[in-house]
Motif scaffolding. Structure first.
Motif, PDB file in Angstrom:
ATOM      1  N   ASP A 194       0.846  -1.199   0.000  1.00  0.00           N
ATOM      2  CA  ASP A 194       0.000   0.000   0.000  1.00  0.00           C
ATOM      3  C   ASP A 194       0.873   1.237   0.000  1.00  0.00           C
ATOM      4  O   ASP A 194       2.109   1.156   0.042  1.00  0.00           O
ATOM      5  N   ASN A 215       0.512  -5.888  -6.563  1.00  0.00           N
ATOM      6  CA  ASN A 215      -0.661  -6.423  -5.868  1.00  0.00           C
ATOM      7  C   ASN A 215      -1.387  -7.477  -6.687  1.00  0.00           C
ATOM      8  O   ASN A 215      -1.887  -8.463  -6.140  1.00  0.00           O
ATOM      9  N   GLY A 263      -6.931  -3.097  -0.179  1.00  0.00           N
ATOM     10  CA  GLY A 263      -6.089  -2.190  -0.948  1.00  0.00           C
ATOM     11  C   GLY A 263      -5.501  -2.767  -2.210  1.00  0.00           C
ATOM     12  O   GLY A 263      -4.338  -2.493  -2.530  1.00  0.00           O
ATOM     13  N   PRO A 303      -4.531   0.735  -4.422  1.00  0.00           N
ATOM     14  CA  PRO A 303      -4.305   1.609  -3.266  1.00  0.00           C
ATOM     15  C   PRO A 303      -4.919   2.997  -3.435  1.00  0.00           C
ATOM     16  O   PRO A 303      -4.851   3.610  -4.511  1.00  0.00           O
ATOM     17  N   CYS A 304      -5.551   3.462  -2.348  1.00  0.00           N
ATOM     18  CA  CYS A 304      -6.068   4.835  -2.258  1.00  0.00           C
ATOM     19  C   CYS A 304      -7.099   5.158  -3.339  1.00  0.00           C
ATOM     20  O   CYS A 304      -7.307   6.329  -3.688  1.00  0.00           O
TER      21      CYS A 304
END
Length: 362
Positions: free
Chosen positions: A48, A73, A99, A102-103
């Motif tokens: 992450d 990932n 995640g 991510p974000c």
């Protein structure tokens, strides 16, 4: 990637025919190397970043950073699914870490994911993972974090929570697990949320979701705000995930029997799909010595009398160390799959699988 569909058609009737009849035990999010396995854990675990770190980058740099994370990932998730796919059928269940992208829902990162290079990385990376899971009978789930609260009076919090559920739905869509009632047993699980708005507030939040999200969502009893009895009125709205350890905490030590009539309501809430539940055990090292016997169920009353408090008892153990808890949980496999929420992840879920095999299951 296309945004989540905004349309909110009337709720469809779930199929009546049972699905996913085989019992399964799963682990959550992170892979821990078994003794003697020299594979690096980093290769099988997602990574992450932070909003602060992305905010310091130019848009091009942020895209490059996110692209590297997504590639990693996707590879790590593929390795996790392969690990589970090669396990005995009893152990083919996995909760995916949130995640993957991510974000994703934050304004700093969200525009980056609309760029073709990131769209392609997610779409081409996740589709074969979903296909492998389906072919091997691996049941997949996701669990948004504690700030995803559909039962809230805050418009801002609700908007964020809806966006978070729709993001998880997007991951399931890219895995090929949308378009109907819990395909292959897939689900996105949340807690009841804020106590004040109650189940009426939860229903209002639920109605804000796309149809795909509603067809995947489940709600879980927790240790404080929403016990099993509190959630039963939602059984007509969405499936209930019964957390055995949470109920032990919320119910002051009650070990619910599989034939408890409340669990019949839980089963019915899944409408033909095999239910799933959660399991953990209190931390062995925090219990008084006379409550650490692996063949005796921990006694809530005695633990409280010994000076422990509910916060301590809610903490999850490293492994499924208590054989009495395992035997009690194995009896529940007659009606539900179980995800093991313990710190040593796949090692702990394997403890429960071994207990099930010892009981002649799987």
């Amino acid at each position: 990637m296309p945004a989540a569909a905004p349309a909110r058609p009337a709720r469809r009737t779930a199929p009546a025919a049972p699905r996913s009849p085989a019992m399964r035990i799963g682990w959550c999010c992170k892979w821990v190397p078994p003794p003697g396995d020299d594979r690096p854990a980093a290769a099988l675990n997602l990574r992450d970043t932070t909003i602060a770190a992305l905010s310091r980058l130019t848009p091009a740099q942020a895209t490059e950073k996110l692209l590297g994370l997504v590639h990693h990932n996707v590879a790590a998730l593929a390795a996790q699914v392969e690990e589970v796919a090669k396990a005995p059928p009893l152990e083919r269940c996995l909760r995916i870490l949130s995640g993957v992208l991510p974000c994703y829902t934050h304004p700093v990162a969200r525009p980056r994911y609309d760029e073709p290079v990131l769209r392609a990385a997610a779409e081409t990376g996740l589709a074969p993972i979903g296909a492998r899971a389906r072919a091997a009978g691996v049941r997949l789930s996701m669990h948004p974090g504690q700030f995803c609260v559909l039962s809230t009076d805050s418009a801002t919090a609700l908007e964020g929570s809806v966006a978070e559920v729709e993001y998880h739905t997007q991951i399931m869509r890219l895995l090929g697990l949308t378009g109907g009632w819990h395909p292959e047993g897939a689900h996105i699980n949340v807690h009841g949320g804020a106590r004040g708005p109650g189940v009426a507030g939860f229903r209002r939040g639920f109605a804000r979701l796309s149809q795909e999200a509603r067809d995947l969502l489940t709600v879980e009893n927790d240790e404080t705000a929403y016990g099993l009895d509190d959630l039963l009125p939602l059984a007509e709205t969405l499936p209930i995930v019964f957390d055995l350890h949470h109920h032990w905490c919320h119910g002051a030590g009650e070990h619910v029997a599989p034939e408890d009539p409340r669990l019949a309501v839980v089963r019915q809430s899944w409408r033909g799909t095999r239910p799933i539940g959660h399991l953990s055990a209190p931390r062995e090292d925090l219990l008084p010595e006379d409550q650490r016997h692996p063949d005796v169920l921990p006694d809530w009353g005695r633990l409280m009398a010994a000076g422990l408090n509910a916060r301590v008892l809610r903490q999850h153990s490293d492994r499924m160390w208590n054989r009495a808890i395992n035997a009690w949980a194995v009896a529940h496999l007659a009606w539900t799959d179980l995800e093991v929420e313990a710190k040593h992840k796949n090692l702990a879920s394997h403890d429960l699988a071994e207990a099930a095999r010892g009981a002649g299951l799987g």
